[in-house]
Design an enzyme around this catalytic site. Structure first.
Site, PDB file in Angstrom:
ATOM      1  CG  HIS A  89      -7.053  -3.834   9.056  1.00  0.00           C
ATOM      2  ND1 HIS A  89      -6.454  -2.971   8.164  1.00  0.00           N
ATOM      3  CD2 HIS A  89      -6.834  -3.300  10.273  1.00  0.00           C
ATOM      4  CE1 HIS A  89      -5.915  -1.950   8.811  1.00  0.00           C
ATOM      5  NE2 HIS A  89      -6.119  -2.140  10.101  1.00  0.00           N
ATOM      6  CG  HIS A 149      -1.925   1.082   1.247  1.00  0.00           C
ATOM      7  ND1 HIS A 149      -3.152   0.944   1.861  1.00  0.00           N
ATOM      8  CD2 HIS A 149      -1.921   2.334   0.722  1.00  0.00           C
ATOM      9  CE1 HIS A 149      -3.846   2.065   1.724  1.00  0.00           C
ATOM     10  NE2 HIS A 149      -3.111   2.922   1.030  1.00  0.00           N
ATOM     11  CD  GLU A 170      -4.045  -3.352   0.599  1.00  0.00           C
ATOM     12  OE1 GLU A 170      -4.574  -4.428   0.910  1.00  0.00           O
ATOM     13  OE2 GLU A 170      -3.558  -2.557   1.439  1.00  0.00           O
TER      14      GLU A 170
END
Length: 254
Positions: free
Chosen positions: A204, A48, A80
Site C-alpha cells: 500500500h 483484488h 486478495e
C-alpha cells in the site's frame, strides 16, 4: 533475478483495470501489461476482485491464470479479498499460489486497515485451513503497529504470512518524524511476526523512494504488492522500465 536478501515484487493490476473500465473497450489490456511486467522481471501479479467489479473483473482471473501458466510458469498469482463464500469459490476456481485475506467492506475504495485478529480469529481459522488444504499460501492483511500480541494471534489462525498495511507509512512522505515512528513500529511488528513463524509481505502506497527504508527496517521482507505507485510511474517511464526501477528498490539485480 532475485538475490538472497532481495524482496519479490508482485504487480497489482487493479489500477490498470480501473482505467480500462472507464470505457467499454479492451484497452489498456490487463493481461498485456501484466505480461510486460512479468517479462521485465516482476515475480508475480496481484488482483483484488471486489464484488462490484469496479476494476478487476471476475472474467480477468482465468485470463491472468492462463498468462502465468502458459508464459511465466515461475511467476505467482496472488488474489486478495474479503473471504465471502463467493470470493472463496472464485479463488478455488483460479487456484492462485497465494491468497491475501483482507477485512474490507465491499464499498471501501481501497484497503485501509488490518484484521482484528482477536475478534476475527473464529472467522479466519477455518478459511485458512480450507485454502491451505488446496496448496495455497495464505497471507493476512495486518496493521504493523508494533503490537507483538497481534502477530501471535495472526499466527494462531494457521496463516503462512502477514501483509503489513503500509498506507500510513506511504502517506507521510513529507513528514520525516512520523515516517521514522511508523518505520520503527513496522520493524517491531516484523520482528514479532518472525518469532511466531510468520513470513512478511507488505503493500500500500509503496514507491521507489520509500522502499529502501522499509527494507532496512524489515530485513526479511519477502514480497511487496504494488499497484497505484507503480502504475503512476508506468505512465511516465513505461511498464518495463518502471518494473526494473521497483526491482532495484527491492534489492534485486536487474
Amino acid at each position: 533475478m532475485t538475490d538472497a536478501a532481495a524482496t519479490k515484487l508482485s504487480v497489482n493490476l487493479n489500477a490498470i483495470a480501473l482505467l480500462r473500465n472507464r470505457r467499454d473497450l479492451p484497452w489498456p489490456s490487463v493481461t498485456g501489461l501484466g505480461g510486460q511486467a512479468l517479462a521485465a522481471g516482476a515475480h508475480g501479479l496481484t488482483v483484488h476482485p471486489r464484488p462490484d467489479q469496479r476494476h478487476i473483473r471476475f472474467s480477468d482471473l482465468p485470463e491472468i491464470r492462463a498468462l502465468i501458466d502458459d508464459q511465466f510458469p515461475n511467476a505467482e498469482f496472488n488474489i486478495e479479498g474479503y473471504p465471502t463464500e463467493a470470493f472463496l469459490q472464485l479463488v478455488e476456481a483460479n487456484q492462485p499460489e497465494q491468497v491475501t485475506l483482507v477485512p474490507d467492506d465491499p464499498v471501501q475504495a481501497t484497503s485501509d486497515h488490518g484484521w482484528d485478529f482477536r475478534r476475527d480469529h473464529d472467522l479466519l481459522k477455518p478459511i485458512v485451513t480450507r485454502l491451505k488444504k488446496q496448496g495455497m499460501r495464505i497471507s493476512l492483511f495486518a496493521d504493523g503497529d508494533g503490537d507483538a500480541d497481534t502477530m501471535k494471534l495472526a499466527a494462531e489462525t494457521g496463516a503462512d504470512r502477514v501483509e503489513f498495511y503500509t498506507g500510513p507509512y506511504g502517506g507521510c512522505y513529507d513528514n520525516p518524524k512520523e515516517e521514522a515512528k511508523l518505520l520503527a513500529a513496522l520493524g517491531a511488528s516484523a520482528e514479532a511476526a518472525g518469532e511466531y513463524g510468520l513470513g512478511i509481505n507488505a503493500g500500500h502506497d509503496l514507491t521507489v523512494e520509500n522502499l529502501p527504508a522499509l527494507k532496512k527496517h524489515i530485513p526479511g521482507l519477502l514480497e511487496v504488492s504494488i499497484g497505484h505507485g507503480l502504475t503512476a510511474d508506468a505512465l511516465q517511464y513505461g511498464m518495463t522500465e518502471t518494473v526494473k526501477r521497483f526491482l532495484r528498490a527491492c534489492g534485486n539485480s536487474v
